[in-house]
Write a protein that holds these residues in place. Sequence first.
Motif, mmCIF file in Angstrom:
data_model
loop_
_atom_site.group_PDB
_atom_site.id
_atom_site.type_symbol
_atom_site.label_atom_id
_atom_site.label_comp_id
_atom_site.label_asym_id
_atom_site.label_seq_id
_atom_site.Cartn_x
_atom_site.Cartn_y
_atom_site.Cartn_z
ATOM 1 N N VAL A 428 0.848 -1.199 0.000
ATOM 2 C CA VAL A 428 0.000 0.000 0.000
ATOM 3 C C VAL A 428 0.879 1.242 0.000
ATOM 4 O O VAL A 428 1.865 1.337 0.746
ATOM 5 N N ASP A 429 0.516 2.183 -0.852
ATOM 6 C CA ASP A 429 1.307 3.400 -0.989
ATOM 7 C C ASP A 429 0.938 4.405 0.109
ATOM 8 O O ASP A 429 0.340 5.443 -0.134
ATOM 9 N N ASP A 430 1.283 4.066 1.324
ATOM 10 C CA ASP A 430 1.057 4.931 2.474
ATOM 11 C C ASP A 430 2.188 4.693 3.471
ATOM 12 O O ASP A 430 2.420 3.556 3.905
ATOM 13 N N THR A 431 2.883 5.745 3.827
ATOM 14 C CA THR A 431 4.082 5.605 4.658
ATOM 15 C C THR A 431 3.767 4.982 6.005
ATOM 16 O O THR A 431 4.490 4.090 6.483
ATOM 17 N N GLU A 432 2.692 5.422 6.649
ATOM 18 C CA GLU A 432 2.374 4.918 7.981
ATOM 19 C C GLU A 432 2.000 3.446 7.943
ATOM 20 O O GLU A 432 2.401 2.674 8.819
ATOM 21 N N VAL A 433 1.228 3.046 6.946
ATOM 22 C CA VAL A 433 0.862 1.634 6.815
ATOM 23 C C VAL A 433 2.117 0.795 6.589
ATOM 24 O O VAL A 433 2.290 -0.269 7.199
ATOM 25 N N PHE A 434 2.998 1.268 5.741
ATOM 26 C CA PHE A 434 4.216 0.510 5.455
ATOM 27 C C PHE A 434 5.109 0.412 6.691
ATOM 28 O O PHE A 434 5.739 -0.619 6.924
ATOM 29 N N LYS A 435 5.184 1.471 7.475
ATOM 30 C CA LYS A 435 5.999 1.432 8.691
ATOM 31 C C LYS A 435 5.527 0.347 9.644
ATOM 32 O O LYS A 435 6.332 -0.349 10.263
ATOM 33 N N VAL A 436 4.193 0.226 9.780
ATOM 34 C CA VAL A 436 3.634 -0.804 10.654
ATOM 35 C C VAL A 436 4.065 -2.187 10.178
ATOM 36 O O VAL A 436 4.539 -3.024 10.967
ATOM 37 N N SER A 437 3.919 -2.438 8.892
ATOM 38 C CA SER A 437 4.284 -3.750 8.337
ATOM 39 C C SER A 437 5.782 -3.983 8.433
ATOM 40 O O SER A 437 6.237 -5.071 8.825
ATOM 41 N N LEU A 438 6.547 -2.970 8.076
ATOM 42 C CA LEU A 438 8.003 -3.121 8.064
ATOM 43 C C LEU A 438 8.542 -3.477 9.438
ATOM 44 O O LEU A 438 9.448 -4.305 9.578
ATOM 45 N N VAL A 531 13.220 9.042 5.727
ATOM 46 C CA VAL A 531 13.623 8.075 4.699
ATOM 47 C C VAL A 531 14.892 7.335 5.133
ATOM 48 O O VAL A 531 15.024 6.125 4.920
ATOM 49 N N LEU A 532 15.826 8.036 5.752
ATOM 50 C CA LEU A 532 17.068 7.400 6.194
ATOM 51 C C LEU A 532 16.798 6.365 7.282
ATOM 52 O O LEU A 532 17.406 5.294 7.299
ATOM 53 N N VAL A 533 15.873 6.669 8.188
ATOM 54 C CA VAL A 533 15.511 5.699 9.223
ATOM 55 C C VAL A 533 14.852 4.478 8.593
ATOM 56 O O VAL A 533 15.140 3.337 8.955
ATOM 57 N N GLN A 534 13.975 4.736 7.631
ATOM 58 C CA GLN A 534 13.312 3.624 6.945
ATOM 59 C C GLN A 534 14.322 2.773 6.188
ATOM 60 O O GLN A 534 14.225 1.533 6.197
ATOM 61 N N TYR A 535 15.301 3.409 5.553
ATOM 62 C CA TYR A 535 16.333 2.644 4.844
ATOM 63 C C TYR A 535 17.100 1.742 5.808
ATOM 64 O O TYR A 535 17.390 0.582 5.504
ATOM 65 N N LYS A 536 17.422 2.259 6.971
ATOM 66 C CA LYS A 536 18.180 1.475 7.951
ATOM 67 C C LYS A 536 17.419 0.204 8.327
ATOM 68 O O LYS A 536 18.006 -0.888 8.381
ATOM 69 N N ILE A 537 16.110 0.328 8.573
ATOM 70 C CA ILE A 537 15.314 -0.841 8.957
ATOM 71 C C ILE A 537 15.176 -1.812 7.783
ATOM 72 O O ILE A 537 15.312 -3.034 7.947
ATOM 73 N N MET A 538 14.937 -1.279 6.584
ATOM 74 C CA MET A 538 14.779 -2.144 5.408
ATOM 75 C C MET A 538 16.088 -2.854 5.090
ATOM 76 O O MET A 538 16.093 -4.042 4.712
ATOM 77 N N ARG A 539 17.183 -2.147 5.224
ATOM 78 C CA ARG A 539 18.484 -2.753 4.958
ATOM 79 C C ARG A 539 18.744 -3.915 5.922
ATOM 80 O O ARG A 539 19.175 -5.000 5.525
#
Length: 1268
Positions: A428-438, A531-539
């Motif tokens: 889903v193209d929503d940052t908050e939804v993606f953060k929950v899943s990630l 975005v940098l925080v999200q990259y760290k978790i995804m990485r």
Amino acid sequence: MSPVDIMAVMSTGSTETWCQAAGGFCMKYCVTGRHHSRDVDRVHRVPALSEKSRSQLSPAGSCVLGRPRQGPVDRVSSMAERLRDLSQPIDVPLLDATVSAFYGTGSKEERTAADQILRELQNNPDTWLQVVHILQNSQNLNTKFFALQVLEGVIKYRWNALPVEQRDGIKNYISDVIVQLSSNEVSFRRERLYVNKLNIILVQVLKHEWPARWRTFIPDLVSAAKSSETICENCMAILKLLSEEVFDFSRGEMTQQKIKELKQSLNSEFQLIHELCLYVLSASQRTELIRATLATLHAFLSWIPLGYIFESPLLETLLKFFPIASYRNLTLQCLTEVAALQFGDFYDIQYVKLYTIFMVQLQGILPPGTNIPEAYANGSSEEQAFIQNLALFFTSFYKSHIRVLETTPENRSALLMGLEYLIGISYVDDTEVFKVSLDYWNSLVLELFGSHHNLDGPAATASMMGLQMPLLPGAVDGLASQLSQRRQLYSGPMSKLRMLMICRMAKPEEVLIVEDENGNIVRETMKDNDVLVQYKIMRETLIYLSHLDHEDTEQQMLKKLSKQLSGEDWSWNNLNTLCWAIGSISGSMVEEQLLHDDEGGEPAAAQLVFDEDDVLAGAISSEEWRRRSIMEIDYIWLTVDYISQSSKVKFNENRFLVMVIRDLLNLCEITKGKDNKAVIASNIMYVVGQYPRFLRAHWKFLKTVVNKLFEFMHETHPGVQDMACDTFLKIVQKCRRKFVIVQVGESEPFVSELLSSLPTTIADLEPHQIHSFYESVGHMIQAESDPQKRDEYLQRLMELPNQKWAEIIGQARQSVDVLKDQDVIRTVLNILQTNTSVASSLGTYFLSQISLIFLDMLNVYRMYSELISSSIAEGGPFASKTSFVKLLRSVKRETLKLIETFLDKAEDQPQIGKQFVPPMMDPVLGDYARNLPDARESEVLSLFATIINKYKGVMTEDVPRIFEAVFECTLEMITKNFEDYPEHRLKFFSLLRAIATHCFPALFHLSSQQLKLVMDSIIWAFRHTERNIAETGLNLLLEMLKNFQVSEFCNQFHRSYFLTIVQETFAVLTDTFHKPGFKLHVLVLQHLFCLVDAGSLTEPLWDASSVPYPYPNNAMFVREYTIKLLGTSFPNMTTAEVTQFVNGLFESRNDLSTFKDHIRDFLVQSKEFSAQDNKDLYAEEAAAQRERERQRMLTIPGLIAPSELQDEMECFTWLARFSTEDDVVLVEVEEDCSWLSSHLIVEMLGVIRNAFISGFIVFLWRGLEQLS
């Protein structure tokens, strides 16, 4: 009791002066939404009184309240006088008109005057006595909110100081009004905002009164709820607020004891609430009441006793409401709270039943196969909220109870279906939804990886070495088999998750080229921290996924890359996310395998190297490979690098990277358009920069990459040159040794070749890019161990700037006016910046270059300083803003920065200090003292702070001269206010701290006036509102206190400053602007209380002439002094409370943790921080948690990228290519591994060689482990 009687009781109460802890400011008068106490310090301007409002008071417009027509400010002033008189009931219509000015459109003067009136009313300690009168007579909702805001302040800050009659009067009146308004459906809906505010006031009262002084509150509330459905609805809202205040917002707003007491009370009386909720859900048909009940349950479910959930019909009732659209989201939130509960396996059966029924119902609402991203994009706000709540439910349930769903085939089928839903939601193209899943995906793959990583047995032994041996059939025990089955269960979802991470990978910090809102490729101007925080978790997530299945990770990436080449999936975003994902897994796969092949031939590692070199550099036969002497490469090189990286042998990282780079280069060749090529180039540079191990292992490829970067340095597309220079610097820092040795097939080191073509390479670069390039080459030269070659390379590198420097200095000797030309000044500045860049990378080895220009540089410094002073003297302060003076000052600053950089980077060699410090005394220090304030460079302060930190006690004799030159004149500049000369402030106190730390005896020679000036400046520093200045001041104070404690002047110093320091420390401790300094405030107070209680001070701290009776000891005096100090500062606290706090300080002084918690409770109790965000009070604990997390990450290959690791990694890789002579190896190893002793290196080499001879890699690891 009637409202009139209540008013009479309130008016007879004490009206002692009250110091509002939050200070004088305009409260927030908000009629929309809930006002939480933490908003109390937000300042809101008060709008002016509008013409319409005034006309309501005087229809004719000719007079106001019967008086002649006045100007707007005069009218407001006259209104203020009447409102200030609180000796009689307040004029409510007049107050209504004033409050209306909040929302008026009048002049600025009217708004300002109205603002002032309401401020004064709010700060008047008697205003609250008029609250009931205002609420009864006002028809303006905003006025009622203003009155309630005043009352809320009294409840928060003065409640315990009020007489019992007044407290009971407030409590009963608020309760009666709430019941009255909520008894009638019409009034309840009409006055809903007003009732909500009254509910908040009631809960504030409850925080003080319940349970000790209002034990019947819960029974009374439940009883009232049964009398009317509207009253019941409002009772649910009150219960929800109470739960939130106690469990969600209590930290930092109530003492720990009070929080514990309220939680116990709620738990003990929850049965009544539980019965009420079940009754409503089973019997009511009113939508609003059911929704309110579900919202209340949601607030309670996270903490109530479990029996109320699992041993009652509650879950069945909730599941009954889930399919109904109007209750679906609230029900799902309740189920999420239940799913998130973590305890033993006692209720596993109920959880399985809950999940099974839920999944059946969900399939009817959201059929499997639904395109969830599309449904979300086209859905209503309620439907979008449902998707987000669904993500929260799945992630909460799986985090706590996923294991119970792995037990039977039916459960596993439902589990896999739920994971499919969650993967669909993740797109889903929503940052908050993606953060929950990630967040959940990260925790799941960490658990799966950890289970395998920590498995006991042969695989675990290999894992300890950083090697992942395949689990051979028959070699695994029952646990290994169970774990293998679990990984097999999740293999399908994990494969889809890898594709999700690849497709949605966030942008890393190193990438400078981005697509703007118009679809153009531009250079990024600002970093996005989210975005940098999200990259760290995804990485991190993708690295765990790579460890779980290297082969699938590689295949998915290469397949997606092939679609880019074919054009099937080509887009900037798709290529970017793919390459960012490829770069992110650096270090998670190994370079080669280390086991011998089955036929007893050459190692498999050698075969892999052979295969890759075949791809990279052309075909090489096995015989030719052997002629290159594999013994020169040696197995050491192939092993120690893996051990130092803790890599896992599963799949070949080198082969994978070769294919990626090859395809990217092909893509760059076949793709048309400058923007497209820029995107591909940025991705190539990012990927190669992330794999330094690969580059170190393959010289020809490294050389090809660097030459490609040189090509990019001629590309003028925005951002490409910057990224090329950044990547070049990053590669050189990790591979610098490779550039200074003669590689196979080369006639000279690469650095020599580079220096020969230097002018051509940097021809198209901007000055700042040239400086980065020079810094990179400096790192290369620093890796050269031969001093003669090193000096030769440095001389060749600096040939261009030195020629220009010599030319300018030669012309200046003929005519000084040459140096006044602005083009010449810019050239001088550029030369100095180039030198600084090289000095930062070369360190000590820059000595020959700086010695060449040092004296001429000081002469230029002196001349430019005189020019600046004369310009400011002639043109006044504005002259310092002219471009000419700014340019001159830039040269001065760069001169100081160059010297500071060199001295800081140079090794601790006293002769360097003796050579460079004395010549600087007059040109630099003398110039600083003589100059006008606007012409003084703050870099002088940081330079001498660096010198003192570097050479420590050797500089003690020079401190008086430094002090004389900079101290008083700088203080005069920075103590006039908190804004002027910001750069001088921090650097001045850094210099003071360096002196106090390393040259403390020099302070003994100061006069009493000078020492007082020092202490006053320290106090001024930690009272500063700038965090870094305040922290520097507090650290400096701690240094001073510790040093004076062990000096012969201990009694004299503390007698003069002890009480002042105590008072000033408490002042900043209780000031909300200084919360970030909490840790240091606590350390200062702990030091002082330990000092006075330990008897280290042998003379009394009090003045015998002013104290009527002598104290038995200093501890007793300080105790009474502190009680009096805090009692005066916080009149809202009783003497008993203050005394208890001070006694607690003395009792807990030796336990820092207890001491800190005691002070936290005091800050809450004093109400200083009750309405604030208090995370800064827990900053130290948060920092410790971050450090533990970093240590954990270091144990997992790839989580810390190889490009981010310290250069110790290169020390081990350096053990490559050694001959059989240990003495030669020893010299080379010590060059890069100065942190290892010679004895340890010799032992290590012996262990390594013996380990390979024996053929047991495990012995090698254990040998290194013993040496460490």
